[in-house]
Design an enzyme around this catalytic site. Structure first.
Site, PDB file in Angstrom:
ATOM      1  N   ASN A   1      27.687 -23.212   8.051  1.00 16.22           N
ATOM      2  CA  ASN A   1      27.758 -21.882   8.662  1.00 16.22           C
ATOM      3  C   ASN A   1      26.794 -21.688   9.823  1.00 16.22           C
ATOM      4  OD1 ASN A   1      29.782 -20.872   6.949  1.00 16.22           O
ATOM      5  ND2 ASN A   1      28.270 -20.690   5.314  1.00 16.22           N
TER       6      ASN A   1
ATOM      7  N   GLY B   1      26.466 -23.595  13.357  1.00 10.42           N
ATOM      8  CA  GLY B   1      26.788 -24.618  14.348  1.00 10.42           C
ATOM      9  C   GLY B   1      26.233 -24.201  15.694  1.00 10.42           C
TER      10      GLY B   1
ATOM     11  N   TRP C   1      27.968 -32.161   9.120  1.00 10.30           N
ATOM     12  CA  TRP C   1      28.283 -32.867  10.373  1.00 10.30           C
ATOM     13  C   TRP C   1      27.164 -33.801  10.815  1.00 10.30           C
ATOM     14  CZ3 TRP C   1      33.152 -32.321  10.944  1.00 10.30           C
ATOM     15  CH2 TRP C   1      33.797 -31.086  10.905  1.00 10.30           C
ATOM     16  N   ILE C   2      26.447 -34.394   9.897  1.00 11.57           N
ATOM     17  CA  ILE C   2      25.270 -35.150  10.326  1.00 11.57           C
ATOM     18  C   ILE C   2      25.615 -36.622  10.610  1.00 11.57           C
ATOM     19  CG2 ILE C   2      22.846 -35.701   9.802  1.00 11.57           C
ATOM     20  CD1 ILE C   2      23.697 -32.616  10.207  1.00 11.57           C
TER      21      ILE C   2
ATOM     22  N   ARG D   1      53.072 -52.187  35.331  1.00 15.57           N
ATOM     23  CA  ARG D   1      54.318 -51.599  34.831  1.00 15.57           C
ATOM     24  C   ARG D   1      55.283 -51.298  35.987  1.00 15.57           C
ATOM     25  NH1 ARG D   1      57.950 -50.809  30.784  1.00 15.57           N
ATOM     26  NH2 ARG D   1      58.927 -48.748  30.955  1.00 15.57           N
TER      27      ARG D   1
ATOM     28  N   GLU E   1      26.749 -31.340  20.225  1.00 19.82           N
ATOM     29  CA  GLU E   1      25.579 -31.055  21.087  1.00 19.82           C
ATOM     30  C   GLU E   1      25.848 -29.837  21.975  1.00 19.82           C
ATOM     31  OE1 GLU E   1      22.651 -33.157  21.689  1.00 19.82           O
ATOM     32  OE2 GLU E   1      23.122 -34.678  20.215  1.00 19.82           O
TER      33      GLU E   1
ATOM     34  N   THR F   1      29.081 -26.723  22.221  1.00 20.01           N
ATOM     35  CA  THR F   1      30.473 -26.705  22.708  1.00 20.01           C
ATOM     36  C   THR F   1      30.488 -26.349  24.192  1.00 20.01           C
ATOM     37  OG1 THR F   1      30.700 -24.359  22.228  1.00 20.01           O
ATOM     38  CG2 THR F   1      31.281 -25.880  20.448  1.00 20.01           C
TER      39      THR F   1
ATOM     40  N   GLU G   1      31.860 -23.922  25.574  1.00 20.20           N
ATOM     41  CA  GLU G   1      31.640 -22.476  25.766  1.00 20.20           C
ATOM     42  C   GLU G   1      30.136 -22.173  25.750  1.00 20.20           C
ATOM     43  OE1 GLU G   1      33.794 -23.761  23.512  1.00 20.20           O
ATOM     44  OE2 GLU G   1      35.687 -23.220  24.457  1.00 20.20           O
TER      45      GLU G   1
HETATM   46  C1  LIG Z   1      31.642 -35.748  14.853  1.00 19.74           C
HETATM   47  C2  LIG Z   1      30.525 -34.753  14.845  1.00 19.74           C
HETATM   48  C3  LIG Z   1      29.216 -35.201  14.822  1.00 19.74           C
HETATM   49  C4  LIG Z   1      28.154 -34.288  14.785  1.00 19.74           C
HETATM   50  N1  LIG Z   1      26.874 -34.750  14.675  1.00 19.74           N
HETATM   51  C5  LIG Z   1      25.861 -33.871  14.438  1.00 19.74           C
HETATM   52  C6  LIG Z   1      24.538 -34.328  14.123  1.00 19.74           C
HETATM   53  O1  LIG Z   1      24.251 -35.511  14.132  1.00 19.74           O
HETATM   54  N2  LIG Z   1      23.599 -33.401  13.818  1.00 19.74           N
HETATM   55  C7  LIG Z   1      23.854 -32.064  13.819  1.00 19.74           C
HETATM   56  O2  LIG Z   1      22.952 -31.297  13.505  1.00 19.74           O
HETATM   57  N3  LIG Z   1      25.094 -31.589  14.130  1.00 19.74           N
HETATM   58  C8  LIG Z   1      26.102 -32.471  14.434  1.00 19.74           C
HETATM   59  N4  LIG Z   1      27.376 -32.010  14.724  1.00 19.74           N
HETATM   60  C9  LIG Z   1      27.629 -30.564  14.745  1.00 19.74           C
HETATM   61  C10 LIG Z   1      27.979 -30.036  16.125  1.00 19.74           C
HETATM   62  O3  LIG Z   1      26.830 -29.987  16.939  1.00 19.74           O
HETATM   63  C11 LIG Z   1      28.673 -28.666  15.947  1.00 19.74           C
HETATM   64  O4  LIG Z   1      29.967 -28.950  15.431  1.00 19.74           O
HETATM   65  C12 LIG Z   1      28.769 -27.886  17.221  1.00 19.74           C
HETATM   66  O5  LIG Z   1      27.511 -27.443  17.646  1.00 19.74           O
HETATM   67  C13 LIG Z   1      29.670 -26.659  17.084  1.00 19.74           C
HETATM   68  O6  LIG Z   1      29.377 -25.931  15.939  1.00 19.74           O
HETATM   69  P1  LIG Z   1      30.540 -25.515  14.907  1.00 19.74           P
HETATM   70  O7  LIG Z   1      31.327 -26.732  14.617  1.00 19.74           O
HETATM   71  O8  LIG Z   1      29.936 -24.802  13.780  1.00 19.74           O
HETATM   72  O9  LIG Z   1      31.461 -24.540  15.736  1.00 19.74           O
HETATM   73  P2  LIG Z   1      31.260 -22.951  15.894  1.00 19.74           P
HETATM   74  O10 LIG Z   1      29.875 -22.657  16.316  1.00 19.74           O
HETATM   75  O11 LIG Z   1      31.784 -22.276  14.683  1.00 19.74           O
HETATM   76  O12 LIG Z   1      32.232 -22.651  17.110  1.00 19.74           O
HETATM   77  C14 LIG Z   1      33.638 -22.438  16.955  1.00 19.74           C
HETATM   78  C15 LIG Z   1      34.182 -21.957  18.301  1.00 19.74           C
HETATM   79  O13 LIG Z   1      33.574 -20.696  18.647  1.00 19.74           O
HETATM   80  C16 LIG Z   1      32.959 -20.813  19.919  1.00 19.74           C
HETATM   81  N5  LIG Z   1      31.733 -19.987  19.951  1.00 19.74           N
HETATM   82  C17 LIG Z   1      30.727 -19.924  19.035  1.00 19.74           C
HETATM   83  N6  LIG Z   1      29.773 -19.072  19.425  1.00 19.74           N
HETATM   84  C18 LIG Z   1      30.158 -18.597  20.627  1.00 19.74           C
HETATM   85  C19 LIG Z   1      29.597 -17.665  21.560  1.00 19.74           C
HETATM   86  N7  LIG Z   1      28.418 -17.095  21.351  1.00 19.74           N
HETATM   87  N8  LIG Z   1      30.294 -17.408  22.694  1.00 19.74           N
HETATM   88  C20 LIG Z   1      31.476 -18.014  22.948  1.00 19.74           C
HETATM   89  N9  LIG Z   1      32.067 -18.889  22.103  1.00 19.74           N
HETATM   90  C21 LIG Z   1      31.413 -19.174  20.965  1.00 19.74           C
HETATM   91  C22 LIG Z   1      32.634 -22.287  20.081  1.00 19.74           C
HETATM   92  O14 LIG Z   1      32.464 -22.626  21.451  1.00 19.74           O
HETATM   93  C23 LIG Z   1      33.851 -22.916  19.450  1.00 19.74           C
HETATM   94  O15 LIG Z   1      34.917 -22.939  20.365  1.00 19.74           O
HETATM   95  C24 LIG Z   1      28.427 -32.906  14.818  1.00 19.74           C
HETATM   96  C25 LIG Z   1      29.755 -32.466  14.883  1.00 19.74           C
HETATM   97  C26 LIG Z   1      30.791 -33.360  14.885  1.00 19.74           C
HETATM   98  C27 LIG Z   1      32.213 -32.844  14.906  1.00 19.74           C
END
Ligand SMILES: Cc1cc2nc3c(=O)[nH]c(=O)nc-3n(C[C@H](O)[C@H](O)[C@H](O)COP(=O)(O)OP(=O)(O)OC[C@H]3O[C@@H](n4cnc5c(N)ncnc54)[C@H](O)[C@@H]3O)c2cc1C
Length: 384
Positions: free
Chosen positions: A128, A130, A155-156, A269, A364, A366, A368
C-alpha cells in the site's frame, strides 16, 4: 562543451557490449521463460568486474561514477533488459550504505558486494505504499539496544537471493512531518523472522527476481541503523536521484536494442520484391527511433554527469527517466511492428524487448510521478 566520452569510458562501453553480446544470448530466452536468475552468468559478469561499479576502491570496488554505470547498464540492456537488471544484484541498497553507512557497515558489506560474494536489495515499497513512499508502514520499535522490525515489503528486487536488505521502516510514527518518520536499517536475511515469497508471472524482466518480504519481530542491533534516525525518507529520495538514472539507461539500452533488431530485420525481410527497408514507412520508424534514442541518451548521460559532479538534480533524473522509459516502450512497439507477425512470438528477441520495456515506466517512480517532480521544480516547489 565536449560531446565525447573519455577513452576509458569508451573502452568500458565497448567491453560491456562485447561481454553482453557473447554471454547474454546463452541465458536470455531460458531465464525469461523460466523466470530464473542465472547465477552462473552473474559469476561471469562479476569475474569481469562489471558489478558494484560505484563502490569505492577502498572497499574493493572500481570506484567509477554514475556515467560509467549508465554506460554499462545501457550496453547490457541493449542485448537484454531483463538480464541487465538481474546482473545489477549488488547495487540495490549499496548506494545508501556507501553514502550514509557507518565505517563498520561499509567494511562488513561493501567489499563483499563489490566482489559478488554478497547480494543486496532495497526494501522500500509496500503493497500500500508505492508512489507515496512516506506512507510506508513497516514498524521499527526500540527495545533496549535493539530495534524490532515488523511488517511487509512488496516488489523487492533480489529479495529471494539477497544476503542483506536495506529496509525503510517507520521509527517515529507520531512525528508531525511525515517525511521525518522513517529510518533505514540494514537487515541480514539470515536473521530469525525474515522470509520472502517470490512474485511469479511478471510481464517482463523475468530473469530479475522480485518478492514480497515479511519481517516478523526481527531484532537488529542499534549498529544496524543506517545514517540518522528520522532521515530515511530524504535518504531514499537521494538514492533515487542516482538509481533512477540507471533505469533511464536501461530504457535507452532496450530502445537501442529494439532499433538494432529492426535495422537488421528490415534489410533482410523482403516484400513486394524488395527489402522492407526500402519503404519510406519503415524508414520513418527507424529514423524516429534513432532520434528519440539520442535525445534519451543525452538526457541520461547529462543526469549521470551532474550526479558525478556532486550536483545530482531531481528534475534532471526525472526528465531522463520519464523520457527514456517512454522511448523504450515506443521503440519496442515500433520494432515489433517492423517485424510484422514474426515479432509476435517468443522465439524472436523483439517480443521480449516489448515486454521488458514497460517496467522502465513503472519502477523507481512511475512516469506520472516524474512529471510531477519536473512540474514542481518548474513551479519552484522543490529545491535542486
Ligand atoms: C518488477 C518490479 C521491481 C521493483 N523493485 C523494487 C525494489 O527493488 N524495491 C522497492 O522498494 N520497490 C520496488 N518496486 C516497486 C516500484 O517502485 C513501485 O511499483 C512503483 O513505485 C509504483 O508504485 P505502485 O506499484 O504502488 O503504484 P501506485 O503508486 O499505486 O500507482 C498506480 C498508478 O497511479 C499513479 N499515481 C500514483 N500517485 C499519483 C499522483 N500523486 N499523481 C498522479 N498519478 C499518481 C501512478 O503513476 C500509477 O499510474 C518494483 C516494482 C516492480 C514492478
Amino acid at each position: 562543451m565536449e560531446f565525447k566520452l573519455s577513452p576509458e569510458q569508451q573502452q568500458i562501453k565497448k567491453a560491456a557490449y562485447q561481454l553482453a553480446k557473447q554471454e547474454f544470448p546463452k541465458y536470455a530466452h531460458a531465464s525469461d521463460q523460466d523466470e530464473a536468475w542465472p547465477r552462473e552468468l552473474f559469476e561471469t559478469v562479476a569475474g569481469q568486474n562489471f558489478i558494484g561499479i560505484t563502490i569505492p576502491e577502498e572497499y574493493g570496488g572500481p570506484g567509477l561514477g554514475n556515467l560509467e554505470n549508465a554506460l554499462i547498464m545501457e550496453q547490457f540492456s541493449r542485448v537484454d533488459g531483463g538480464l541487465a537488471v538481474a546482473m545489477n544484484a549488488t547495487t540495490f541498497g549499496s548506494e545508501m550504505l556507501h553514502r550514509v553507512g557507518t565505517e563498520e557497515q561499509k567494511e562488513a558489506w561493501l567489499a563483499k558486494l563489490a566482489s559478488g560474494e554478497a547480494i543486496s536489495g532495497a526494501a522500500i515499497s509496500e503493497a500500500n505504499a508505492g508512489s507515496d513512499v512516506a506512507s510506508a508502514s513497516l514498524q521499527a520499535t526500540k527495545d533496549g539496544d535493539e530495534w524490532v522490525l515488523d511488517g511487509q515489503k512488496y516488489w523487492i528486487t533480489n529479495a529471494t537471493i539477497a544476503d542483506v536488505l536495506v529496509v525503510l521502516a517507520q521509527t517515529d510514527p507520531d512525528e508531525d512531518n511525515r517525511h521525518a518518520r522513517h529510518s533505514i536499517f540494514l537487515v541480514e536475511t539470515d536473521r530469525e523472522g525474515v522470509s520472502s515469497n517470490k512474485i511469479e508471472g511478471k510481464l517482463g524482466i523475468r530473469a530479475s527476481p522480485t518478492a514480497e518480504v515479511v519481517l516478523e519481530d526481527v531484532r537488529v542491533p542499534e549498529e544496524n541503523l543506517v545514517g540518522e534516525r528520522g532521515k530515511g525518507f530524504p535518504y531514499v529520495m537521494r538514492f533515487f536521484n542516482e538509481t533512477r538514472i540507471m533505469v533511464a539507461a536501461q530504457g535507452v539500452g532496450i530502445a537501442q536494442g529494439a532499433l538494432d533488431l529492426s535495422l537488421e530485420y528490415a534489410q533482410k525481410r523482403e516484400q513486394f520484391g524488395q527489402p522492407i527497408a526500402n519503404f519510406q514507412a519503415i524508414q520513418f520508424k527507424l529514423a524516429e527511433m534513432a532520434t528519440r534514442i539520442e535525445a534519451s541518451r543525452l538526457m541520461t548521460q547529462k543526469a549521470a554527469w551532474l550526479a558525478d559532479q556532486g550536483n545530482a538534480q531531481p528534475q534532471a533524473s526525472s526528465k531522463a527517466k520519464w523520457f527514456s522509459g517512454e522511448t523504450a516502450v515506443w521503440c519496442a512497439d515500433e520494432a515489433v511492428q517492423v517485424h510484422g507477425g514474426s515479432g509476435y512470438v517468443a522465439e524472436m528477441d523483439v517480443e521480449r524487448f516489448y515486454r521488458d520495456a514497460k517496467i522502465t515506466e513503472i519502477y523507481e517512480g512511475t512516469k506520472e510521478i516524474h512529471k510531477l517532480i519536473i512540474a514542481r521544480h518548474l513551479l519552484g516547489q522543490i529545491r535542486g
